[in-house]
Scaffold this active site. Structure first.
Site, short mmCIF file in Angstrom:
data_model
loop_
_atom_site.label_atom_id
_atom_site.label_comp_id
_atom_site.label_asym_id
_atom_site.label_seq_id
_atom_site.Cartn_x
_atom_site.Cartn_y
_atom_site.Cartn_z
N HIS A 63 0.53 -0.98 -0.05
CA HIS A 63 -0.17 0.03 -0.38
C HIS A 63 1.10 1.07 0.26
CE1 HIS A 63 -3.93 -2.28 0.68
NE2 HIS A 63 -3.04 -2.67 1.66
N PRO A 64 0.56 2.38 -0.50
CA PRO A 64 1.01 3.90 -0.72
C PRO A 64 0.63 4.07 1.07
CG PRO A 64 -0.73 3.18 -1.70
CD PRO A 64 -0.76 2.61 -1.66
N GLU A 85 -9.89 4.26 -3.66
CA GLU A 85 -10.15 3.88 -1.59
C GLU A 85 -9.59 5.35 -1.13
OE1 GLU A 85 -9.52 -0.54 -2.73
OE2 GLU A 85 -8.30 0.87 -1.31
N PHE A 116 0.52 2.47 8.41
CA PHE A 116 -0.29 2.54 8.74
C PHE A 116 -1.57 2.06 8.26
CE2 PHE A 116 -4.53 5.28 9.42
CZ PHE A 116 -5.04 4.73 10.72
N ILE A 118 -5.45 0.75 6.89
CA ILE A 118 -7.08 2.04 6.95
C ILE A 118 -7.70 0.94 6.01
CG2 ILE A 118 -6.26 4.03 6.76
CD1 ILE A 118 -8.93 4.09 9.33
N ALA A 120 -9.87 2.84 3.62
CA ALA A 120 -9.79 4.27 3.49
C ALA A 120 -11.90 4.66 2.93
CB ALA A 120 -9.03 4.91 3.01
#
Length: 321
Positions: A63-64, A85, A116, A118, A120
């Site tokens: 993920h970025p 997203e 992190f 999540i 989004a």
């Protein structure tokens, strides 16, 4: 959805859903699936019971960083979905807000060793920043599990999108089924959760002293529920009163002890959680802080984590996980 549709899903498609190579290989091996529900059930088992922590970390690394554009070398399809997203959250975010988020991302990665994570989709910048700050207080082993659960939410959303896209290639006989019915079923798989087996009470909290950047230790916490024929409203208590559910105090991690019994189904109603902030912070602006919230019938299986981010002259709260 017919098996012929599922046979069109390749290993590289699964890796767009989740950046773990081992996950993608095991999903391809377990294919084909006769429905999205069957695929999600298998994906959960593979993710939580078959792949190891290294596979989790590989997926996280794909993920970025939240609020940051992906690098040119990243998986283009995977990165494209990540950007989509996050689009709602950062459509109107200011440069200063992005800078604050970047600073917290650095602190988070230094503490936990991974970015992190999540889900989004549909969330605002403020919501995600508050969640990041709240989760920063977690112990590493706890945060790793939370990140893995958030990754699974992302994977399930992407699987639903993937199945919807693949369904466009089925035969005309299959496509006669109304599109809205198919989308309703897909949405149902994502939104209708089975009753969970709880490992903690359904209402929890923690307190973070943002003026010190540390957990708030020893804050007295009360949890109450409203007993009345109607819910209390602003300025009017109505016929009824608050009754105590449980009391506790925050520990060295800022987390309260058990405030209620470990029940599977939380009784719907209006709850109030109160913090003795005056005792914790003498001379502060707030003698106490009370937060009231409602639990509906459809939410009785869910978890309600209601943190307090406190300083002498301000406080923030949100619904966490």
């Amino acid at each position: 959805m017919a098996t012929t549709t599922m046979e069109m899903i390749r290993e590289e498609d699964w890796k767009v859903c989740c950046g773990s190579s081992d996950f993608a290989k095991l999903m391809a091996k377990a294919s084909p699936f006769n429905s999205l529900e069957a695929a999600i059930e298998s994906a959960r088992d593979i993710w939580f019971n078959q792949v190891n922590v290294a596979a989790w970390l590989e997926a996280f690394a794909a993920h970025p960083q939240i609020g940051k554009s992906p690098s040119p070398s990243s998986n283009s399809d995977f990165a494209r979905r990540s950007v989509t997203e996050q689009s709602t959250a950062f459509a109107t975010t200011s440069a200063s807000a992005l800078e604050e988020l970047a600073e917290w991302n650095v602190l988070y990665r230094q503490k936990f060793g991974f970015i992190f994570i999540i889900c989004a989709s549909g969330r605002t910048h403020a919501e995600m920043l508050a969640e990041l700050k709240g989760r920063y207080a977690n112990r590493p082993i706890v945060e790793l599990e939370i990140a893995a659960k958030e990754q699974m939410k992302i994977t399930e959303l992407r699987m639903a999108k993937l199945f919807s896209e693949k369904a466009k290639g089925v035969s005309q006989a299959e496509s006669t089924k109304p599109q809205e019915d198919r989308l309703r079923i897909i949405g149902g798989h994502l939104n209708v959760a089975e009753a969970p087996k709880r490992s903690r009470p359904p209402i929890t909290t923690h307190v973070l002293d943002v003026s010190r950047g540390a957990p708030a230790v020893g804050v007295e916490v009360h949890l109450e529920v409203w007993n009345g024929t109607t819910s209390p409203s602003f300025g009017h208590g109505g016929p009824g009163d608050w009754s105590m559910v449980g009391t506790s105090a925050t520990d060295k991690d800022g987390r309260s002890g058990q405030l209620m019994d470990l029940v599977e189904a939380l009784k719907p109603g209006t709850y109030r959680i109160s913090f003795n902030t005056g005792k914790y912070c003498p001379g502060g602006f707030f003698p106490y802080v009370s937060i009231a919230f409602e639990v509906s019938e459809s939410q009785k299986w869910e978890h309600f984590h209601v943190p307090l981010l406190l300083s002498p002259f301000s406080f923030t709260t949100y619904r966490g996980s």
